[in-house]
Design a protein around this motif. Structure first.
Motif, short mmCIF file in Angstrom:
data_model
loop_
_atom_site.label_atom_id
_atom_site.label_comp_id
_atom_site.label_asym_id
_atom_site.label_seq_id
_atom_site.Cartn_x
_atom_site.Cartn_y
_atom_site.Cartn_z
N LEU A 74 -27.11 -8.53 6.45
CA LEU A 74 -25.98 -9.04 7.22
C LEU A 74 -26.27 -9.14 8.70
CD1 LEU A 74 -23.03 -7.11 5.54
CD2 LEU A 74 -23.91 -9.38 5.00
N GLU A 83 -18.33 -11.03 5.46
CA GLU A 83 -18.45 -9.67 4.94
C GLU A 83 -18.50 -8.59 6.01
OE1 GLU A 83 -21.45 -7.10 2.10
OE2 GLU A 83 -21.23 -9.25 1.72
N PRO A 99 -25.20 -4.93 3.04
CA PRO A 99 -24.46 -5.90 2.23
C PRO A 99 -24.00 -5.30 0.90
CG PRO A 99 -26.80 -6.40 2.19
CD PRO A 99 -26.62 -5.31 3.20
N ILE A 100 -22.90 -5.81 0.39
CA ILE A 100 -22.38 -5.39 -0.91
C ILE A 100 -23.46 -5.50 -1.99
CG2 ILE A 100 -20.81 -6.07 -2.77
CD1 ILE A 100 -19.31 -4.59 -0.70
N THR A 126 -19.55 0.88 2.74
CA THR A 126 -19.95 -0.02 1.66
C THR A 126 -20.26 0.73 0.37
OG1 THR A 126 -20.88 -1.55 3.29
CG2 THR A 126 -21.52 -1.88 1.01
N VAL A 161 -13.68 -10.42 -0.08
CA VAL A 161 -15.11 -10.55 0.18
C VAL A 161 -15.88 -9.31 -0.27
CG1 VAL A 161 -15.11 -9.57 2.51
CG2 VAL A 161 -16.75 -11.38 1.92
N ASP A 162 -15.17 -8.20 -0.54
CA ASP A 162 -15.81 -6.97 -1.00
C ASP A 162 -15.85 -6.86 -2.52
OD1 ASP A 162 -16.44 -5.95 1.50
OD2 ASP A 162 -14.51 -4.94 1.74
#
Length: 210
Positions: A74, A83, A99-100, A126, A161-162
């Protein structure tokens, strides 16, 4: 207490050179499981886009290796999308927000539903966001009060977005994927106590001054 450590490499999409050295093209990702050897290691299969040298589509995808060049970090330029958590002025809250997709892969490969996930550096939370959706229990620690407050807000006000279900098809060739993934979580009831073992699963460690 023994821990088995695993080093994974995530390929960066861009790397800016320093004053007198090359830019880092890879980021080292380190996580550990308790014990001399891991009790859980799920062999994930993915189906990344074909390389220019490949002519035919893979029938069963391919195993995940120790180089993850299909996950974009990210912190690359201005292409981070929606995100990253942002401050009121639009700047990113945390320059190293994971990032997820990255935490999803780590947790999927090294745990099963009901296991405990510990993150001593919560950052933006996260790990907790992904753990909850995979029905894993999670405990995190964060010493920065600003990050802690944003973590709690992120957990209480779940963002589309998660969501991790949008990435499930990336692992469609993985054996017993539904068992590894866990039963679906009702997003509308995401913050209810029955979805987490702890009332608060991110702890803020205050700095003590003399």
């Amino acid at each position: 207490m023994d821990f088995s450590k695993y080093d994974y490499l995530e390929k960066k999409s861009s790397a800016v050179p320093g004053t007198n050295k090359y830019g880092k093209h890879y980021q080292i990702i380190v996580f550990a499981t308790k014990g001399k050897r891991p009790k859980v290691f799920n062999k994930l299969r993915i189906d990344p886009p074909l390389l220019v040298t490949e002519k035919y589509k893979r029938e069963n995808g391919m195993y995940v290796t120790d180089v993850w060049d299909d996950i974009r970090e990210l912190t690359s330029g201005y292409f981070a999308g929606e995100e990253p958590l942002r401050l009121p002025d639009g700047e990113r809250l945390h320059k190293q927000q994971s990032p997820i997709q990255l935490l999803l892969r780590i947790i999927l490969s090294s745990s099963k539903p009901g296991d405990f996930i510990f993150d001593p550096f919560a950052g933006t939370g996260t790990t907790n966001i992904v753990s909850r959706q995979l029905r894993r229990n999670s405990i995190s620690v964060e010493k920065d009060e600003l990050y802690y407050n944003y973590c709690m807000q992120r957990l209480m006000e779940f963002r589309d977005v998660d969501r991790i279900d949008r990435f499930k098809m990336d692992y469609k060739y993985t054996k017993e994927l539904d068992k590894i993934w866990g039963s679906p979580v009702n997003i509308k009831g995401f913050n209810l106590p029955k979805y987490t073992l702890f009332e608060k699963n991110i702890y803020y460690r205050k700095k003590h001054t003399k």
